[in-house]
Design an enzyme around this catalytic site. Structure first.
Site, PDB file in Angstrom:
ATOM      1  N   ASP B 314     -10.804  -5.016 -62.458  1.00  0.00           N
ATOM      2  CA  ASP B 314      -9.200  -4.902 -62.987  1.00  0.00           C
ATOM      3  C   ASP B 314      -8.516  -4.735 -61.679  1.00  0.00           C
ATOM      4  O   ASP B 314      -8.295  -3.521 -60.714  1.00  0.00           O
ATOM      5  CB  ASP B 314      -9.210  -3.535 -64.401  1.00  0.00           C
ATOM      6  CG  ASP B 314      -9.244  -3.958 -65.588  1.00  0.00           C
ATOM      7  OD1 ASP B 314      -8.867  -4.760 -66.638  1.00  0.00           O
ATOM      8  OD2 ASP B 314     -10.516  -3.626 -65.940  1.00  0.00           O
ATOM      9  N   ASP B 315      -6.765  -4.599 -62.319  1.00  0.00           N
ATOM     10  CA  ASP B 315      -5.435  -3.982 -61.300  1.00  0.00           C
ATOM     11  C   ASP B 315      -5.783  -5.304 -60.061  1.00  0.00           C
ATOM     12  O   ASP B 315      -5.610  -6.378 -60.264  1.00  0.00           O
ATOM     13  CB  ASP B 315      -5.779  -2.639 -60.941  1.00  0.00           C
ATOM     14  CG  ASP B 315      -5.952  -1.659 -61.904  1.00  0.00           C
ATOM     15  OD1 ASP B 315      -5.380  -2.138 -63.170  1.00  0.00           O
ATOM     16  OD2 ASP B 315      -5.693  -0.594 -61.749  1.00  0.00           O
ATOM     17  N   SER B 316      -6.626  -4.431 -58.887  1.00  0.00           N
ATOM     18  CA  SER B 316      -6.480  -5.622 -57.579  1.00  0.00           C
ATOM     19  C   SER B 316      -7.686  -6.300 -57.476  1.00  0.00           C
ATOM     20  O   SER B 316      -8.590  -6.380 -56.938  1.00  0.00           O
ATOM     21  CB  SER B 316      -6.081  -4.529 -56.586  1.00  0.00           C
ATOM     22  OG  SER B 316      -5.376  -3.947 -56.608  1.00  0.00           O
TER      23      SER B 316
END
Lengths: 716, 716
Positions: B314-316
């Site tokens: 998730d995120d990056s």
């Protein structure tokens, strides 16, 4: 005024066998003309009663003997077969399978076969001629790519005149099927001229030959299967004008050949609702000239016999559009238009022809066009008549016509005394309106509206056909509203808009759905067009966009005027781009929510766009200040008196005008026309309830009480 | 079974200052691992309590000192300015106007300016470089065409790491804004390796380095104006990976240069929901290789220190898709996926990596992602947890994962004993399911389903982001339904479909809207693709189309598989063509009307198409026999247990199978998984009411009583 407006300008359909009724109603309705109708005849008793006589002729029909002797003089069309999937290298197509075999017959003559095509619709490629053969009504395609779909485009004869076919199949007629001749066929053309000549000689009592209409019917294609009996119907397209002879003449003149695909268009044909190809535009002009030239010859024959030629603009109207370039050159003495709506009254009233006549509805027939009863059990013809009159009268208050009338079987009115009375009252109101116009035009607001679409003036007021046939298009509702508003209305096309056509325009309207002829489709790829409208509004003009105005995929916005409108519509291209949030703001006038429509993808492109109506998070009506001008966007527009009033208020708001100059009521259900020369206010109650309203007009304010749906002439 | 399933496979978020609570809950929930979270730290008391320890690292963040010393090592992106209308020959553009100035800073360095572009968006043309100049944050365009719209595409630095920015702005954090480094910058890359090396040395207690995630955040663009704060958010697109260095490296490798427009795409950017250009495909592959190469180096450092490397997807996450070509080469020891839904469980469970761990929701935070309260007044975290669990458990019954866990601030659970109990119960059920899978896989029906879309296996199960972020797309609902059905599911792209990918497929599903990546867009211009699917169904395959499957304008039908489906959708092209009339027919199974959607233009292309559901004259669900196979069309699909059951019934009907082989209930709200090796039926009540149902399985029929939402393990 001394006149009681009981006499004149009225055309009555006479009926043999009902002579007494004919003459009685002629008197009651103040008729000055008696006509026959499709399926009726006049008897000597009627013809000699001292009325002017219209006689109906459908020039290309009722020549079955000639058609049988010269089957190649019949009319034709291109059709496309349904697709056949090739499961192997060979596919067999039965071209006419699924079409109504009483309407069509293959034209497999050598000159027709030249124009046949077979298409690989999966690949979008025409199949080389050497890869298919035709024999015994079947096409065999070889060298197929397995699992591709193949269609054949072919010419066929139309062996049943479509209006006759409709009447037969709807009303269970059992008479012989009428055929139709193509005036392009040299023998047929000679024959038709001779026939008309003889007809004129044989009918000395006729004052006006009422042509219904000319040569080529609007396109109406029947299927074999009752689950899709009427496969295709377009009141404005040109498929039924085609023939190898027409195609060869076109090629000789234009220097290029049309192909079947110019007509078939992947099976979709070229409907009036869709923007035409350049080829279709050429072809339309070619046909319009042909129709006008041939019609002129017929009119000259009629004139030579001391008769007048009126044309009924319905049925075989293709190529003779009253706003077409060649219409006036034909020399008609009158134009007759059957009407349900206000826009049809304006369409007729504005045509360049000496006499304009409206044929009211309901037609004197047991059932109406929609199949519901009129003059039969369950029917309420008087209600129908009044409903149509409410539409017509507001248009007639803006622009006059010379005549009105009815059509059909007069005997059907027996037992409907309310209908008889209603028609009498309409006649009186019509005559009084006509007299008012004769004294001097009604006041017009200084608001010049241009409706912008593909067809421009050619299809002024109309789209193609009647209201109920096109009512899925917001533009017909806009036109209907405009038909009764005190503003100057014109219809312009995109080329005009691009080249100076916006000069004398205050408000530009574009109303339609993405890709249709009314919104415009790919024309919006023109940077010049977009720039010119941007300039127009930036410099102070007003733009009203309805539904998907200026829509065209492929740009950085879907509505190409999104920057002007302050609104765009997302069909997925905005994926992941959040819309501007907004709050609904109070409208500067009464908004008619019901007139609007769902448009879930609508979103603001400018946070300063004012949202007047929204639903489910999507705007439905907006205002956007843009430069010195402004733009409004409406998600849809459905005609009603309240919707028409909203449109008027929007026009006033956007142009900074006041309605008083043309007379305006404080009740949105009451419409007004102000006739300054005769100092008369025409006040119309659109509501089915009594009302009292204040009418503001340039001389002051007048209070008027009206009964349900009443029209009053108020002298001030 | 003797085990009571109370211990193991559970990751607990520890919290310094709440040592007792941490250890208490670790025991209660049967944790074997304690982790830190974004914003929390572990204290020695926790670290030394005998649990395995995960430590979270966001590798490119928390290096503000380095970023300040080397501002050119920060990450970048292309942005497009809003359009400016030229009222004369000159226009001035302020590139960043309207963007959040705490997130972006112009990169006007010489190597960045090389990539800037100015566009005439009205003409669709790039403005020659000599016609614009840049100074002091403003672009001056000369030689403009009046009334055209001009935009600038430019590079800018991203000066606030987006997850930190989100947490700051959502939770009113006041700490320093964290910056992010681009590992492509040589100094930054050296620095990051050294830093990780040192970190490993400094954190001997850590067993697992939990990378959150790698280098490049999903795209999240903030605006200045709060009316459109989050301008653009796409969990799968690649804009945030760009830099002049990346562009130059790309050009050197691929032999052609990318331009700003490859990213800006008329201002729409390249969202995952839209089909990519060929350039974007190249660029994605280029970035995926870069991310994998660099990640591999980091993993090697971690391994060298005797630790394991798990990645939190998730995120990056951009460039490290678990089903991407290079993911396995990185060498991760585990994949952690936060989940709300069943499809996310399957996404995690199916990835090629040794350990799969699910992080359950709700996150231990006062408010949830949607902004609603969870562990704060008005919140019901236990209800949320159970709601997500209902989705997860049916997926876990199909495919096992090794671990589950939570994240956030543990102290927030205080005062929510029902939540604590609910998590305990989920842990036990998870462990028992895992044990069942270990004994032998659950029975699968012999139905091989292939979901066909642009991204194919790269985006197996997911579209881009969580369910609630993509729930306007019917495909995510289809995926959610499939995640718990006893069928074989794979995800294929169009190229695979065209080149033999349908060989082992029984049912093909295409679900999306016209032009989107899920329906496919212009790929449907491929005659080979259309022919291959035509063959597939004709020879006995089954096709399920949802919403606007195979939609692509420009053909003779809008849905290019209309002939297979027996259905097409009219967006105006059918003007004047009547649809086939139909009558709704009884469905061969229980239809869930609520799962379908409005699709007003839907119409039959074959009168033999069976309509199972219709609304307002338009079909909503149809079946069409085609050759030896068949096709179904659904106007939409919204996940619910009843909708999932309908999909299962449809799959069974179309393939002629019976559900009994995998266990099936006579109550559509009860789902079943049959584990033959352990002779266990897993029976799940999806309804919030008690139920008794008969479960048919290969050995007979078993009656089971279940409480509201109960899951039962029934040994037979």
């Amino acid at each position: 005024m001394k006149e009681n407006f009981t006499q004149g300008g009225f055309t009555l359909p006479g009926e043999a066998g009902y002579e007494q009724l004919t003459l009685e109603l002629a008197k009651k309705w103040g008729a000055d003309v008696i006509r026959d109708s499709d399926g009726t005849k006049l008897s000597p008793e009627i013809v000699e009663a001292g009325y002017r006589i219209y006689s109906t002729i459908c020039i290309i029909r009722e020549h079955n003997a000639f058609a049988e002797a010269h089957p190649d003089a019949q009319q034709q069309t291109f059709l496309s077969s349904d697709a056949v999937i090739a499961e192997g290298p060979e596919a067999v197509i039965e071209p006419l399978k699924g079409y109504f075999d009483e309407q069509f017959q293959l034209n497999d003559s050598p000159e027709a076969l030249e124009y046949w095509q077979v298409w690989d619709r999966t690949a979008g490629e025409v199949v080389p001629r050497e890869n298919w053969s035709y024999a015994d009504g079947r096409i065999t395609v070889t060298g197929c790519t397995p699992w591709h779909r193949y269609t054949a485009s072919f010419l066929c004869w139309r062996i049943w005149e479509e209006i006759n076919m409709y009447n037969h199949t709807t009303n269970h007629w059992t008479s012989e099927h009428l055929r139709q001749l193509d005036p392009r066929h040299p023998l047929a053309w000679e024959y038709l001229q001779d026939w008309l000549e003889k007809w004129c000689v044989d009918n000395p009592q006729t004052n006006v030959v009422r042509l219904t209409s000319l040569f080529y019917n609007f396109v109406w294609i029947f299927g074999e299967d009752m689950r899709r009996r009427s496969r295709f119907v377009d009141w404005g397209s040109y498929d039924f004008t085609v023939s190898p002879a027409a195609l060869k003449a076109f090629e000789a003149e234009y220097g290029y050949a049309l192909t079947a695909e110019d007509f078939i268009n992947k099976g979709k044909l070229q409907a009036t609702h869709r923007p035409p190809t350049a080829h279709k535009r050429d072809y339309m002009d070619f046909i319009q000239r042909f129709v006008a030239e041939k019609a002129k010859v017929l009119v000259e024959i009629i004139h030579r016999h001391g008769k007048q030629a009126y044309v009924f603009y319905d049925d075989s109207w293709v190529g003779m559009e009253p706003y077409g370039k060649y219409f006036a050159s034909i020399g008609f003495d009158g134009l007759i238009k059957c009407i349900f709506s206000g826009f049809e009254c304006r369409l007729c009233a504005g045509a360049d022809v000496p006499v304009h006549e409206l044929r009211f509805h309901p037609y004197l027939f047991p059932v109406g066009l929609g199949g519901l009863p009129t003059f039969s059990e369950g029917g309420h013809p008087e209600r129908d008549a009044v409903a149509y009159w409410l539409h017509a009268r507001r248009a007639l208050a803006r622009q006059a016509v010379e005549r009105i009338g009815l059509g059909g079987y007069l005997h059907l009115t027996q037992g409907y005394p309310e209908f008889v009375d209603a028609i009498g009252e309409m006649g009186r109101q019509f005559r009084r309106l006509k007299a008012l116009h004769a004294e001097g035009a009604p006041a017009l607001l200084p608001i010049r509206v241009a409706v912008l679409h593909t067809w421009g003036s050619l299809r002024s007021w109309t789209l193609s056909g009647h209201f109920h046939e096109t009512d899925a298009n917001p533009l017909i509702h806009v036109n209907e509203a405009l038909s009764g508003l005190p503003v100057d209305v014109r219809f312009i096309d995109f080329q005009q808009a691009e080249s100076g056509g916006l000069k004398d325009v205050d408000v530009l309207i574009n109303a339609g759905f993405a890709g249709d002829a009314w919104s415009g489709g790919e024309v919006w790829n023109s940077a010049e067009l977009v720039a010119e409208i941007t300039r127009f509004v930036c410099e102070g003009g007003a733009l009203i966009g309805v539904a998907e105005p200026s829509a065209c995929p492929g740009g950085d916005s879907f509505l190409r005027l999104a920057h002007v409108l302050g609104v765009d519509i997302d069909h997925g291209e905005y994926a992941c781009h959040a819309p501007w949030s907004f709050e609904v703001q109070p409208a500067p006038f009464a908004v008619c929510d019901d007139a609007l429509a769902a448009m879930p993808g609508a979103r603001l492109t400018d946070p300063e766009t004012k949202v007047l109506v929204a639903e489910g998070g999507a705007p439905r009506m907006t205002l956007h200040a843009f430069g010195k001008g402004c733009a409004a966007w409406l998600s849809g527009f459905e005609y009603s008196p309240a919707a028409a009033r909203m449109l008027l208020e929007l026009l006033l708001h956007m142009t900074g005008r006041t309605g008083k100059d043309a007379g305006i009521s404080d009740d949105p259900m009451v419409e007004t026309a102000w006739f300054p020369a005769s100092k008369t206010l025409v006040v119309m109650n659109d509501a089915n309830a009594p009302v009292e309203a204040n009418i503001e007009w340039p001389g002051g304010t007048t209070r008027v009480a009206l009964g349900p749906e009443e029209l009053k002439f108020v002298q001030v």
